[in-house]
Design a protein around this motif. Sequence first.
Motif, PDB file in Angstrom:
ATOM      1  N   SER A 113       6.004   3.866   0.755  1.00 52.07           N
ATOM      2  CA  SER A 113       6.746   5.044   1.223  1.00 52.07           C
ATOM      3  C   SER A 113       7.884   4.643   2.151  1.00 52.07           C
ATOM      4  N   GLU A 120       1.539   3.484   2.255  1.00 54.60           N
ATOM      5  CA  GLU A 120       2.389   3.640   3.444  1.00 54.60           C
ATOM      6  C   GLU A 120       3.593   2.700   3.385  1.00 54.60           C
ATOM      7  N   SER A 121       3.350   1.446   3.043  1.00 49.35           N
ATOM      8  CA  SER A 121       4.443   0.474   2.954  1.00 49.35           C
ATOM      9  C   SER A 121       5.429   0.860   1.862  1.00 49.35           C
ATOM     10  N   ASP A 171       0.854  -1.181   0.000  1.00 48.05           N
ATOM     11  CA  ASP A 171       0.000   0.000   0.000  1.00 48.05           C
ATOM     12  C   ASP A 171       0.896   1.240   0.000  1.00 48.05           C
TER      13      ASP A 171
END
Length: 91
Positions: A37, A34-35, A32
Amino acid sequence: MASSANANNMNAVRETMDVLLEISRLLNTGLDMESLSICVRLCEQGINPEALSSVIKELRKASDSLKVRPCSGDRDRYLQNRVYRDTIEQG
């Protein structure tokens, strides 16, 4: 002027992350935003991308192996209890 430069920089970062996320989705990485990033930041700090990929794969394998899978006996007992409860509720 400084705030305009910061805004332009933030827009460029967002666009870059959007492109990376789309590539990630096309490659079916399962990451996703966040991951992804976090992975990008780690790579920017010098982490080897191939090593990071290996760690992610190993963590996924470990996570999958820890997931509880009921054995057939548990499933049968569950179904028997469910039928029993349904019978009592209807009776």
